[in-house]
Scaffold this motif. Structure first.
Motif, mmCIF file in Angstrom:
data_model
loop_
_atom_site.group_PDB
_atom_site.id
_atom_site.type_symbol
_atom_site.label_atom_id
_atom_site.label_comp_id
_atom_site.label_asym_id
_atom_site.label_seq_id
_atom_site.Cartn_x
_atom_site.Cartn_y
_atom_site.Cartn_z
ATOM 1 N N UNK A 49 -3.754 -3.436 3.373
ATOM 2 C CA UNK A 49 -4.181 -3.360 1.802
ATOM 3 C C UNK A 49 -4.684 -2.060 1.573
ATOM 4 N N UNK A 50 -5.400 -1.213 2.497
ATOM 5 C CA UNK A 50 -5.969 -0.061 1.829
ATOM 6 C C UNK A 50 -4.942 1.032 1.833
ATOM 7 N N UNK A 51 -3.775 0.892 2.967
ATOM 8 C CA UNK A 51 -2.884 1.883 3.091
ATOM 9 C C UNK A 51 -2.128 1.795 1.666
ATOM 10 N N UNK A 52 -1.767 0.548 1.347
ATOM 11 C CA UNK A 52 -0.941 0.430 0.047
ATOM 12 C C UNK A 52 -1.637 1.038 -1.114
ATOM 13 N N UNK A 53 -2.721 0.686 -1.373
ATOM 14 C CA UNK A 53 -3.704 1.129 -2.361
ATOM 15 C C UNK A 53 -3.666 2.771 -2.356
ATOM 16 N N UNK A 54 -4.023 3.357 -1.200
ATOM 17 C CA UNK A 54 -3.905 4.866 -0.938
ATOM 18 C C UNK A 54 -2.728 5.496 -1.435
ATOM 19 N N UNK A 55 -1.557 4.727 -0.796
ATOM 20 C CA UNK A 55 -0.134 5.408 -1.032
ATOM 21 C C UNK A 55 0.502 5.125 -2.482
ATOM 22 N N UNK A 56 0.054 4.024 -3.113
ATOM 23 C CA UNK A 56 0.850 3.633 -4.126
ATOM 24 C C UNK A 56 -0.118 3.806 -5.282
ATOM 25 N N UNK A 57 -1.327 3.370 -5.325
ATOM 26 C CA UNK A 57 -2.106 3.520 -6.492
ATOM 27 C C UNK A 57 -2.555 5.040 -6.752
ATOM 28 N N UNK A 58 -3.174 5.646 -5.503
ATOM 29 C CA UNK A 58 -3.763 7.081 -5.531
ATOM 30 C C UNK A 58 -2.363 7.847 -5.575
#
Length: 475
Positions: A423-432
């Motif tokens: 979940x954090x990697x997805x947020x960091x790579x996709x959202x940020x």
């Protein structure tokens, strides 16, 4: 026409007289301002946190820290872009008090305060603990690859350099042959003049000398690859092919998916990353004991042993890397170990007894060997070797067997791994949109990763906790 119309650009407007009036009472920048104000920047090690009364006054590190936290939280990492925001973004103008440092000052602040910036992330973890946002009962550890400031053609290994040198030799021979025959060609008939050929030969020889230096460097330092732009980067396998970059690590707490620890390495695999990240998370959360889940890439007996010795219980599935299994033969998993007899029992019921011990690749190994394999009816399904079948056992393999038993008893915990760690990697790579690092060098990249994970935690906490509660926690 019945469209909505805006104001006339030449109309006189009455803007608020105070900068304070531009920022709403629950704007998140007020929390950033209060959080930084609650920190003792001198104790954390920020340069120029205390300055002399003489000379040109420096920028307050608190102001620059607020600028970076705002930038990373709003997908603005570049020092040049942050400089632009200081002139046009009302929230940034409010945070900085209308100060507008140039990009070099902004970049130097990050470069000159690597450990203190990592310490700020630690302080935010303490604030999250104060708000009881960490559970500490279950952690998920995972890694992901991020590109670095180093192009693929600026990364070399021995095979690539030898191939480039061979191509250069062939090209040089071609140029020299053209140079020898240039005099025999009528003026204007040659594709390249003698001066042009000489320049190409000199440039090719200079590049060849450089490649020879890189090859000698690889041989002298026993390195397998070398990167030119960022010497700390390595070419490593990624989700789609390979990339030249770093392997970023996270430990994620199960309660609210907040990041409890982070690290960056230039190792291409996760094989030796488990204990360092798990122990840092345990220290950050001040836990006596906890459980961690990770994928099969972290399956390493020595790493598991380090975790167990410090009160951490790993739950990792076994990676079957047996060459026999890949060939369709009996792998080690088909052999049962009997601790009381200190033997392995093969599928045919025969015992493989202990023969000798050795130390290989940092592991203490015990060797067990069968007898009479030549006459066994299952030999063709067991091994292709003419000799008797051999099994190795690590000194702490009993921990791996105990972990396998725990995995069977608690399968639901491992099933949480993907939803927690990815979940954090997805947020960091996709959202940020942070798919690559901006800084060069492992120390700087680790600081950049800490700022990135801090921005992720900030975003989560701003959504989880009411503004009043956050402000009360830092007051």
């Amino acid at each position: 026409m019945n469209h909505r119309t805006g104001l006339d650009r030449h109309q006189t407007l009455l803007f608020p007289e105070r900068l304070e009036d531009y920022i709403g009472p629950e704007n998140p920048v007020r929390f950033l301002d209060a959080f930084v104000a609650s920190l003792d920047l001198h104790q954390l090690g920020f340069s120029k946190a205390r300055c002399a009364n003489t000379g040109c006054p420096p920028y307050d590190p608190a102001m620059l820290l607020k600028l970076y936290l705002y930038g990373y939280l709003h997908r603005i990492r570049s020092s040049r872009l942050l400089e632009v925001e200081c002139h046009r973004n009302v929230e940034v103008i409010w945070l900085t008090g209308k100060l507008a440092p140039d990009f070099k000052t902004i970049a130097d602040f990050r470069k000159d305060n690597l450990p203190p910036l990592k310490a700020v992330a630690r302080q935010f973890t303490l604030l999250c603990r104060k708000l009881e946002l960490f559970g500490g009962e279950l952690l998920a550890i995972d890694g992901s690859k991020f590109s670095a400031v180093n192009a693929r053609d600026q990364n070399f290994n021995a095979d690539k350099l030898q191939d480039l040198l061979a191509r250069a030799d062939a090209r040089l021979a071609e140029y020299l042959q053209q140079l020898d025959t240039a005099d025999a060609v009528e003026p204007g008939g040659a594709s390249l003049s003698k001066n042009e050929l000489a320049a190409k030969i000199a440039a090719l020889q200079a590049r060849q000398d450089w490649h020879k230096e890189l090859l000698a460097q690889l041989q002298d330092e026993e390195e397998k690859q070398v990167s030119v732009t960022d010497p700390d980067t390595r070419k490593m396998p990624a989700a789609h092919g390979t990339l030249v970059g770093y392997n970023a690590q996270l430990a994620v707490d199960a309660k609210h998916k907040l990041i409890a620890a982070d690290d960056v390495t230039n190792a291409g695999t996760d094989f030796q990353q488990l204990a360092n990240v798990a122990l840092e998370a345990k220290a950050n959360l001040e836990l006596n004991q906890t459980e961690v889940v990770a994928d099969a890439g972290y399956y390493n007996a020595s790493e598991v042993s380090r975790c167990v010795a410090h009160g951490i219980t790993p739950l990792i599935p076994k990676a079957d890397t047996s060459a026999n299994t890949a060939r369709g033969l009996y792998g080690k998993s088909k052999f049962q170990f009997e601790a009381q007899r200190d033997v392995y029992v093969c599928p045919a019921g025969a015992a493989l007894t202990y023969r000798f011990s050795t130390y290989e690749l940092g592991r203490e190994l015990r060797y067990y060997r069968a007898s009479g394999c030549k006459s066994c009816a299952l030999k063709n399904q067991c091994t292709r070797n003419k000799a008797n079948r051999t099994i190795t056992r690590e000194a702490n393999e009993h921990l791996m067997e105990a972990m396998a038993e725990q995995m069977k008893q608690q399968p639901e915990k491992f099933k949480l791994r993907k939803t927690l760690a990815e979940h954090p990697f997805g947020t960091i790579k996709r959202w940020f949109g942070y798919t690559h690092f901006l800084l060069k060098g492992l120390a700087k990249v680790r600081c950049e990763w800490s700022l990135t994970t801090l921005a992720y935690n900030l975003k989560r906490v701003l959504n989880l906790v009411s503004f009043e509660k956050l402000m009360a926690a830092v007051s």
